[in-house]
Design a protein around this motif. Structure first.
Motif, PDB file in Angstrom:
ATOM      1  N   GLY A 161       0.899   9.002  -6.091  1.00 60.62           N
ATOM      2  CA  GLY A 161       0.482   9.449  -7.413  1.00 60.62           C
ATOM      3  C   GLY A 161      -0.759   8.752  -7.924  1.00 60.62           C
ATOM      4  O   GLY A 161      -1.473   9.290  -8.769  1.00 60.62           O
ATOM      5  N   ALA A 162      -1.048   7.554  -7.413  1.00 63.41           N
ATOM      6  CA  ALA A 162      -2.227   6.804  -7.833  1.00 63.41           C
ATOM      7  C   ALA A 162      -3.454   7.093  -6.971  1.00 63.41           C
ATOM      8  O   ALA A 162      -4.525   6.535  -7.224  1.00 63.41           O
ATOM      9  CB  ALA A 162      -1.915   5.301  -7.790  1.00 63.41           C
ATOM     10  N   ASN A 163      -3.315   7.952  -5.980  1.00 62.42           N
ATOM     11  CA  ASN A 163      -4.412   8.272  -5.067  1.00 62.42           C
ATOM     12  C   ASN A 163      -5.592   8.875  -5.852  1.00 62.42           C
ATOM     13  O   ASN A 163      -5.466   9.956  -6.408  1.00 62.42           O
ATOM     14  CB  ASN A 163      -3.902   9.260  -4.017  1.00 62.42           C
ATOM     15  N   PRO A 164      -6.743   8.209  -5.858  1.00 65.01           N
ATOM     16  CA  PRO A 164      -7.879   8.742  -6.610  1.00 65.01           C
ATOM     17  C   PRO A 164      -8.714   9.766  -5.844  1.00 65.01           C
ATOM     18  O   PRO A 164      -9.652  10.331  -6.411  1.00 65.01           O
ATOM     19  CB  PRO A 164      -8.719   7.495  -6.919  1.00 65.01           C
ATOM     20  N   TYR A 165      -8.384  10.035  -4.582  1.00 63.39           N
ATOM     21  CA  TYR A 165      -9.276  10.847  -3.745  1.00 63.39           C
ATOM     22  C   TYR A 165      -8.637  12.054  -3.062  1.00 63.39           C
ATOM     23  O   TYR A 165      -8.987  12.384  -1.940  1.00 63.39           O
ATOM     24  CB  TYR A 165      -9.924   9.965  -2.670  1.00 63.39           C
ATOM     25  N   THR A 210      -4.387  -1.150  -5.075  1.00 64.53           N
ATOM     26  CA  THR A 210      -3.833  -2.437  -4.674  1.00 64.53           C
ATOM     27  C   THR A 210      -3.762  -2.498  -3.144  1.00 64.53           C
ATOM     28  O   THR A 210      -3.877  -1.464  -2.477  1.00 64.53           O
ATOM     29  CB  THR A 210      -2.412  -2.595  -5.238  1.00 64.53           C
ATOM     30  N   PRO A 211      -3.533  -3.664  -2.581  1.00 59.74           N
ATOM     31  CA  PRO A 211      -3.365  -3.719  -1.123  1.00 59.74           C
ATOM     32  C   PRO A 211      -2.252  -2.793  -0.630  1.00 59.74           C
ATOM     33  O   PRO A 211      -2.408  -2.121   0.387  1.00 59.74           O
ATOM     34  CB  PRO A 211      -3.046  -5.196  -0.850  1.00 59.74           C
ATOM     35  N   PHE A 212      -1.127  -2.719  -1.355  1.00 59.89           N
ATOM     36  CA  PHE A 212      -0.044  -1.826  -0.948  1.00 59.89           C
ATOM     37  C   PHE A 212      -0.488  -0.368  -1.006  1.00 59.89           C
ATOM     38  O   PHE A 212      -0.252   0.400  -0.077  1.00 59.89           O
ATOM     39  CB  PHE A 212       1.207  -2.026  -1.820  1.00 59.89           C
ATOM     40  N   GLN A 213      -1.131   0.035  -2.088  1.00 58.29           N
ATOM     41  CA  GLN A 213      -1.609   1.414  -2.197  1.00 58.29           C
ATOM     42  C   GLN A 213      -2.547   1.757  -1.054  1.00 58.29           C
ATOM     43  O   GLN A 213      -2.440   2.831  -0.452  1.00 58.29           O
ATOM     44  CB  GLN A 213      -2.308   1.633  -3.539  1.00 58.29           C
ATOM     45  N   ARG A 214      -3.446   0.849  -0.718  1.00 58.81           N
ATOM     46  CA  ARG A 214      -4.377   1.105   0.385  1.00 58.81           C
ATOM     47  C   ARG A 214      -3.640   1.261   1.713  1.00 58.81           C
ATOM     48  O   ARG A 214      -4.027   2.079   2.546  1.00 58.81           O
ATOM     49  CB  ARG A 214      -5.442   0.011   0.449  1.00 58.81           C
TER      50      ARG A 214
END
Length: 162
Positions: free
Chosen positions: A112-116, A72-76
């Motif tokens: 926790g949602a970081n895919p990389y 999401t924009p926040f996650q980025r």
């Protein structure tokens, strides 16, 4: 993501790295329990494995992998703050939250949602008291051992507290 591993490499004692990618982009990197390796099947997977192995030998290695757009924009925004943490340093969830006018739990959710990982080094984010906090949406088990290893590998903490 479809869960099809394009490569699995033995990263360090206690864990492997699993890699998912298309022909053009890295889709995800996951910390896995130890197990057999799987040779890369695509040219990009071979390059990603080369870069991951280089980072495992030298934590100062800088990745140059094409990452698929995610989050999401926040996650980025959180991931951009994490990417700005210099090698050998850490930040707390609260420090990052303050920079983003957010809350520490929201920052933790984005971590926790970081895919990389380790390309986006969320292991450099700790609890307010200097403890490990969580890692990859886990509060215990082998993933916290992975976080301790990563922090030691990068010189962030000689002995990461629990």
């Amino acid at each position: 993501m479809d869960g099809t591993w394009q490569a699995i490499i033995a990263a360090a004692p206690g864990f492997n790295l699993g890699l998912r990618c298309s022909a053009d982009e890295i889709l995800g990197i996951d910390y896995l329990p130890p197990g057999p390796e799987q040779a890369p099947r695509l040219p990009l997977a071979r390059e990603a494995v080369r870069q991951l192995r280089a980072w495992l030998k030298d934590p100062g290695f800088e990745f140059s992998l094409p990452l698929a757009p995610a989050g999401t924009p926040f996650q980025r925004r959180v991931w951009a703050q994490i990417n700005a943490i210099p090698l050998g340093q850490t930040r707390s969830y609260g420090q990052i939250a303050a920079q983003l006018n957010s809350g520490p739990r929201a920052v933790g959710g984005a971590c926790g949602a970081n895919p990389y990982p380790p390309v986006v080094p969320c292991h450099r984010v700790l609890a307010a008291n200097g403890g490990l906090g969580g890692f990859a949406n886990a509060r215990g088990g082998f993933l916290l051992d992975v976080k301790r290893w990563l922090l030691r590998h990068e010189g962030c903490l000689p002995d990461a507290p629990g």
